[in-house]
Scaffold this active site. Structure first.
Site, PDB file in Angstrom:
ATOM      1  N   ARG A 123       0.828  -1.220   0.000  1.00 41.10           N
ATOM      2  CA  ARG A 123       0.000   0.000   0.000  1.00 41.10           C
ATOM      3  C   ARG A 123       0.858   1.264   0.000  1.00 41.10           C
ATOM      4  O   ARG A 123       1.875   1.331   0.684  1.00 41.10           O
ATOM      5  CB  ARG A 123      -0.983  -0.046   1.180  1.00 41.10           C
ATOM      6  CG  ARG A 123      -1.925  -1.250   1.034  1.00 41.10           C
ATOM      7  CD  ARG A 123      -2.958  -1.304   2.101  1.00 41.10           C
ATOM      8  NE  ARG A 123      -3.912  -0.204   1.987  1.00 41.10           N
ATOM      9  CZ  ARG A 123      -4.899  -0.007   2.851  1.00 41.10           C
ATOM     10  NH1 ARG A 123      -5.048  -0.806   3.891  1.00 41.10           N
ATOM     11  NH2 ARG A 123      -5.740   0.991   2.685  1.00 41.10           N
ATOM     12  N   ASP A 317     -15.536   2.801   1.679  1.00 38.75           N
ATOM     13  CA  ASP A 317     -15.402   1.420   2.175  1.00 38.75           C
ATOM     14  C   ASP A 317     -16.642   0.571   1.890  1.00 38.75           C
ATOM     15  O   ASP A 317     -16.610  -0.646   2.044  1.00 38.75           O
ATOM     16  CB  ASP A 317     -15.125   1.425   3.677  1.00 38.75           C
ATOM     17  CG  ASP A 317     -13.740   1.991   3.990  1.00 38.75           C
ATOM     18  OD1 ASP A 317     -12.885   2.016   3.089  1.00 38.75           O
ATOM     19  OD2 ASP A 317     -13.524   2.405   5.142  1.00 38.75           O
TER      20      ASP A 317
HETATM   21  C1  S3P Z   1     -10.038   5.632   7.143  1.00 37.60           C
HETATM   22  C2  S3P Z   1     -10.040   6.351   5.970  1.00 37.60           C
HETATM   23  C3  S3P Z   1     -10.271   5.757   4.644  1.00 37.60           C
HETATM   24  C4  S3P Z   1     -10.922   4.392   4.766  1.00 37.60           C
HETATM   25  C5  S3P Z   1     -10.250   3.534   5.803  1.00 37.60           C
HETATM   26  C6  S3P Z   1     -10.332   4.202   7.161  1.00 37.60           C
HETATM   27  C7  S3P Z   1      -9.751   6.326   8.410  1.00 37.60           C
HETATM   28  O1  S3P Z   1      -9.041   5.607   3.985  1.00 37.60           O
HETATM   29  O2  S3P Z   1     -10.925   3.739   3.523  1.00 37.60           O
HETATM   30  O3  S3P Z   1     -10.875   2.269   5.877  1.00 37.60           O
HETATM   31  O4  S3P Z   1     -10.003   5.755   9.482  1.00 37.60           O
HETATM   32  O5  S3P Z   1      -9.297   7.464   8.358  1.00 37.60           O
HETATM   33  P1  S3P Z   1      -8.359   6.811   3.132  1.00 37.60           P
HETATM   34  O6  S3P Z   1      -8.110   7.912   4.055  1.00 37.60           O
HETATM   35  O7  S3P Z   1      -7.080   6.253   2.588  1.00 37.60           O
HETATM   36  O8  S3P Z   1      -9.344   7.131   2.063  1.00 37.60           O
END
Ligand code: S3P
Length: 431
Positions: A123, A317
Site C-alpha cells: 500500500r 469502504d
Molecule cells: C479511514 C479512511 C479511509 C478508509 C479507511 C479508514 C480512516 O481511507 O478507507 O478504511 O479511518 O481514516 P483513506 O483515508 O485512505 O481514504
C-alpha cells in the site's frame, strides 16, 4: 486452503443487530488517549484485529493500556510520555494504524521502525511520508518511503500548508497529529471533504482545530486532556446488513447504535436514491458528539444509479457491498471517480468484479470504478475468496445468501479485522 461453506438461499432475515464499534473511531480513541494527559476510558471499543494492532503499537511506545471486557483504559502521560520503542511496531493489516501513527511519530524525538502484513507492504505510503518530511520528519523506507518497512526519526516540526492530492482522511489525520506537535500553524486543504473523526476527537480531548471551507487548520503546541469516549456502531459494518435486508426476500432488520456522521452516510443516500425501503431513527446527541441512531431496512425493489464525485469519500469502504446491491437493482449502476479502490486492503475494483462475476453477476471494471447491470440472479456454484480483505469476505457472505447453489469462501479469517462476530450476527437473523 481451508474453505467455509456459506449459507445460501436464505429465505428471510429478521431481527435486530447491535452493530460493533466503529473502526476509525476506535483507532483514534487509543491514539488520542495515548498522547493526552490523564486517563481515557473507551466504551464499545472495536476488539477487531486492526484496532488490537493499534493497542499493541502504543504499548510498545510505553503507554499503559488496560483491556477489560467492555472498556479500554488508557493512562496517557502526554506526548512526552511516549518512549522510543525497543521493538518493531507491527501494524498487521491496518492502513489506518500505520498512516496515523506516522503523524504522531514524526513529532517525537526518537527512532521507530514500522512493518505490517503482505497487504500493507503493497500500500502506498508516500502520500503520508512526503508531507511529513515537508514538516521536518526524517523517514526512510523501501522505494524512498513508498513501502514498508519504514523508519522514522521525528522532532522539530514546522507547520506548513499542504494540499492533499487525493481525498484521504488517513493523510489528513496524520498531518493533524504532526501539526499538533509542530511550531506554528498547519493548514490542510482537501479536494473533497473526508471523514472528520479526528477533528471531532481533538475537540473532545480539549484541543482546538478549525474548519473553513476546504481547509482544516491546527496550531502546534497544544496539550490534550484524557476523557471518556463512547464509540458508536460502525456504519461500514452496518452496511453489510443494510444491503442484506434490502436484497434477501421477506426481510426486516433493525440495526442499533449506528454512527450517522454525515461524512460517512453516503451509503444511506445511495440506498434511498436506489429506492430502498429504509427508516433512519436518529438519537439525541450533543453538538460535536458523533451522531448516532438506528436504521430499519426491509426487502426492497431497487433501481440503478450513478455514484461519483464528492459522494465517493463518504462511502469508499462500502463500494464492495454497494456493487452487490447494484446486481439486484433494475438497470445500470455506474461507480466512477473511485480509483482509490485500487489501493485498499486489496485492489477492490479487481476483487469485487472478479468475485461477483464468479457468482454470476453482470459487472465490468473501469479505470476508476465499475459498471453493474441488473437485475441479475446470482447462481453461485463456485469457490470465491476474500483475498485477505475483510470487506470482500463479508460482501461475499451476503451475496451467497441469495445464491441458489453452493458457495465456498476461502480465507474467511480476514473478516476478524473489523467484525469478529459477523457470522454469529448473520445467523441470529435467520428465523
Ligand atoms: C479511514 C479512511 C479511509 C478508509 C479507511 C479508514 C480512516 O481511507 O478507507 O478504511 O479511518 O481514516 P483513506 O483515508 O485512505 O481514504
Amino acid at each position: 486452503m481451508k474453505q467455509k461453506k456459506l449459507m445460501t438461499q436464505i429465505p428471510a432475515l429478521n431481527g435486530e443487530v447491535i452493530i460493533p464499534g466503529d473502526k476509525s473511531i476506535s483507532h483514534r480513541s487509543i491514539m488520542f488517549g495515548a498522547i493526552a494527559e490523564g486517563r481515557t476510558v473507551v466504551s464499545n471499543f472495536l476488539m477487531g484485529e486492526d484496532c488490537l494492532s493499534t493497542i499493541s503499537c502504543f504499548k510498545k511506545l510505553g503507554v499503559e493500556i488496560e483491556q477489560t471486557k467492555h472498556e479500554v483504559i488508557i493512562n496517557g502521560k502526554g506526548l512526552n510520555g511516549l518512549k522510543e520503542p525497543s521493538e518493531i511496531l507491527n501494524v498487521g493489516n491496518s492502513g489506518t494504524t500505520i498512516r496515523l501513527i506516522l503523524g504522531i511519530l514524526s513529532g517525537r524525538p526518537f527512532h521507530s521502525v514500522l512493518i505490517g502484513d503482505e497487504s500493507i507492504g503493497k500500500r502506498p505510503m508516500t502520500r503520508v511520508t512526503n508531507p511529513l518530511r515537508q514538516l521536518g520528519a526524517t523517514i526512510h523506507g523501501r522505494r524512498n518511503a513508498e513501502f514498508t518497512p519504514l523508519s522514522v526519526t521525528g522532532g522539530n516540526l514546522t507547520g506548513t500548508t499542504y494540499k492533499l492530492p487525493v481525498a484521504s482522511a488517513q493523510v489528513k489525520s496524520a498531518l493533524l497529529f504532526a501539526g499538533l506537535q509542530a511550531e506554528g500553524k498547519t493548514t490542510i486543504l482537501e479536494p473533497e471533504k473526508t471523514r472528520d473523526h479526528t477533528e471531532r476527537m481533538i475537540r473532545t480531548f480539549g484541543g482546538k482545530v478549525t474548519e473553513e471551507n476546504d481547509a482544516v487548520i491546527i496550531e502546534g503546541g497544544q496539550s490534550l486532556r484524557g476523557t471518556n469516549i463512547h464509540v458508536p456502531g460502525d456504519i461500514s459494518s452496518a452496511a453489510f446488513f443494510m444491503v442484506a435486508g434490502a436484497i434477501v426476500p421477506n426481510s426486516e432488520i433493525k440495526l442499533k447504535n449506528v454512527g450517522l456522521n454525515h461524512t460517512r452516510t453516503g451509503i444511506i443516500d445511495v440506498m434511498k436514491q436506489m429506492g430502498a425501503d429504509m427508516e433512519i431513527i436518529p438519537a439525541f446527541t450533543k453538538e460535536d458528539e458523533e451522531p448516532i441512531g438506528d436504521i430499519i431496512i426491509r426487502t426492497s425493489s431497487l433501481k440503478g444509479t450513478t455514484i461519483s464525485g464528492a459522494l465517493i469519500p463518504r462511502l469508499i469502504d462500502e463500494i464492495p457491498i454497494i456493487a452487490l446491491l447494484a446486481t439486484q437493482a433494475e438497470g445500470r449502476t455506474v461507480i466512477k471517480d473511485a480509483e482509490e479502490l485500487k489501493v485498499k486492503e486489496t485492489n477492490r475494483i479487481d476483487t469485487v468484479v472478479n468475485e461477483l462475476s464468479q457468482l454470476g453477476a453482470d459487472i465490468e471494471a473501469t479505470p476508476d470504478g465499475m459498471i453493474v447491470t441488473g437485475k441479475k440472479e446470482l447462481k453461485g456454484g463456485s469457490a470465491v475468496s476474500s483475498h485477505g480483505d475483510h470487506r470482500i469476505g463479508m460482501m461475499l457472505a451476503i451475496a451467497a445468501a441469495i445464491c441458489d447453489e453452493e458457495v465456498l469462501l476461502e480465507n474467511e479469517e480476514a473478516i476478524s479485522v473489523s467484525y469478529p462476530n459477523f457470522f454469529t450476527h448473520l445467523e441470529n437473523l435467520i428465523d
